[in-house]
Design an enzyme around this catalytic site. Sequence first.
Site, PDB file in Angstrom:
ATOM      1  N   LYS A   1      -9.152  -3.018   9.736  1.00 21.23           N
ATOM      2  CA  LYS A   1      -7.300  -3.659  10.046  1.00 21.23           C
ATOM      3  C   LYS A   1      -8.185  -4.547  11.110  1.00 21.23           C
ATOM      4  CE  LYS A   1      -3.977  -1.726   7.323  1.00 21.23           C
ATOM      5  NZ  LYS A   1      -4.755  -0.956   6.309  1.00 21.23           N
TER       6      LYS A   1
ATOM      7  N   HIS B   1      -0.108  -4.895   9.214  1.00 19.91           N
ATOM      8  CA  HIS B   1      -0.713  -6.447   8.934  1.00 19.91           C
ATOM      9  C   HIS B   1      -0.464  -6.943   9.819  1.00 19.91           C
ATOM     10  CE1 HIS B   1      -0.753  -5.041   3.664  1.00 19.91           C
ATOM     11  NE2 HIS B   1      -1.866  -4.538   4.748  1.00 19.91           N
TER      12      HIS B   1
ATOM     13  N   PHE C   1       1.101  -1.162   0.248  1.00 15.75           N
ATOM     14  CA  PHE C   1       0.109   0.005   0.293  1.00 15.75           C
ATOM     15  C   PHE C   1       0.852   0.916   0.148  1.00 15.75           C
ATOM     16  CE2 PHE C   1      -2.714   3.213   1.891  1.00 15.75           C
ATOM     17  CZ  PHE C   1      -3.792   3.243   1.230  1.00 15.75           C
TER      18      PHE C   1
ATOM     19  N   ARG D   1      -1.241  12.449  18.172  1.00 13.94           N
ATOM     20  CA  ARG D   1      -2.022  12.576  19.500  1.00 13.94           C
ATOM     21  C   ARG D   1      -3.502  11.734  19.064  1.00 13.94           C
ATOM     22  NH1 ARG D   1      -0.319  17.538  21.254  1.00 13.94           N
ATOM     23  NH2 ARG D   1      -2.865  18.093  20.895  1.00 13.94           N
TER      24      ARG D   1
ATOM     25  N   ASP E   1       6.894  -2.702   8.866  1.00 14.29           N
ATOM     26  CA  ASP E   1       5.502  -1.703   8.896  1.00 14.29           C
ATOM     27  C   ASP E   1       4.742  -3.265   8.712  1.00 14.29           C
ATOM     28  OD1 ASP E   1       3.240  -1.827   6.894  1.00 14.29           O
ATOM     29  OD2 ASP E   1       4.049  -0.288   5.968  1.00 14.29           O
TER      30      ASP E   1
ATOM     31  N   TYR F   1       4.333  25.731  27.082  1.00  9.75           N
ATOM     32  CA  TYR F   1       4.819  26.109  25.728  1.00  9.75           C
ATOM     33  C   TYR F   1       6.092  26.120  25.496  1.00  9.75           C
ATOM     34  CZ  TYR F   1       0.157  27.044  25.829  1.00  9.75           C
ATOM     35  OH  TYR F   1      -1.321  27.270  26.251  1.00  9.75           O
TER      36      TYR F   1
ATOM     37  N   ARG G   1       5.897  19.465  21.886  1.00 15.62           N
ATOM     38  CA  ARG G   1       5.671  20.039  23.569  1.00 15.62           C
ATOM     39  C   ARG G   1       6.375  18.748  24.678  1.00 15.62           C
ATOM     40  NH1 ARG G   1      -0.170  22.297  25.143  1.00 15.62           N
ATOM     41  NH2 ARG G   1       0.631  23.555  27.564  1.00 15.62           N
TER      42      ARG G   1
ATOM     43  N   GLN H   1      -6.887   1.038  10.743  1.00 20.63           N
ATOM     44  CA  GLN H   1      -8.152   1.820  10.427  1.00 20.63           C
ATOM     45  C   GLN H   1      -9.010   0.854   9.688  1.00 20.63           C
ATOM     46  OE1 GLN H   1      -8.409  -0.020   6.451  1.00 20.63           O
ATOM     47  NE2 GLN H   1      -9.678   1.471   5.820  1.00 20.63           N
TER      48      GLN H   1
END
Length: 387
Positions: free
Chosen positions: A189, A163, A89, A235, A160, A225, A218, A186
């Site tokens: 999956k 899968h 992919f 996140r 990767d 900050y 951060r 996703q």
Amino acid sequence: MSVSRKVPEFPVWPQFDDTERAGLTRALDQGQWWRMGGGEVTAFEEEFSAYHGGEYALAVTNGTHALELALQVLGVGPGTEVIVPAFTFISSSQAAQRLGATVVPVDVDPSTYCLDPAATEAAIGPRTKAIMPVHMAGHFADMDALGKLSADSGISLIQDAAHAHGAQWQGRRVAELGSVAAFSFQNGKLMTAGEGGAVIFPEKAQYDEGFLRHSCGRPPGDRGYFHATSGSNFRMTEFSAAVLRAQLARLDVQIALREQRATLLSSLVDEIDGVEAQGRDERCDRNPHYMMMFRVPGITEQRRNELVDALIDRGLPAFAAFRAIYRCPGFWETGAPELSVDQLAARCPNTEAVYADTIWLHHRTLLGTEDQMHLVAEILAETLAAA
């Protein structure tokens, strides 16, 4: 035997029950819905990392971001190259290309469809920063050969594992292989919250940098900050993490069933003249089976696509295989090598064959009954004969 017969409905996907509902309510009732104020993301990271034999998991927004973040932590950027399978992919390549790196597509094994170690070694150059094996459909790439190549060359491996939730290579889980691994959650999956991703780092220093970069640079607990690095907002939300904790809890049972059904269906498919199921390296001793993949060698891409449509008409959740990444216009927008499509195709003969003649069935197929596995094989044989 009627060629109009359809297979009974397979189990639906995604699957969920009151465990997900309870998790969502738990996250809602916290009163804090992002990871800095809640506890679901942190709990999921601990559970997911332990499940895969690691310590340092970082939950993120999606699998593409997981790859991009992991590559950045490994030092991938402008002036570097990343070796990826030509058959995958396109997120595998785009994650590196978006960092300004050049992607070098490499051929795959014609049986497992995973990155070929010999072709990988031949593709290494002075700018190679990382090698990205993709565990295609849940089957491990040859991590013995690739691990040795990484150790000998000093080039980082990034798995990767989009899968490969729960996969094992010679008894070792993904995080026990000593390299960074990126996962996807996703909607299609093996465990899902609609979207989501995770990176498991082998070293705490890598995790610490990844945390900074996934949170706009951060530091945790920062009130002034003080953005210590560049980064973005990758996140994961508390709601996604709550759902994924429930999904993880039922993964083992689903994998065990898919392993049983895949063994049966692969043997049945291999009995059909002109069809070859994805191969299995015996060192991959636990395959979670993200897809049931098979080839029809010699068929053209057009005829393969017509066959996919015919299988869908018969009730099978069938799909055409991924295109070779260098045959996608998006691959050439940025970070492509100084080679033509024809030159890359000549270097990747297995990919050229596999992408054009391979079909995959959604993994929910393998949650069906034994009778359904026999019917799937019968429908495939009938459809091929009718064609």
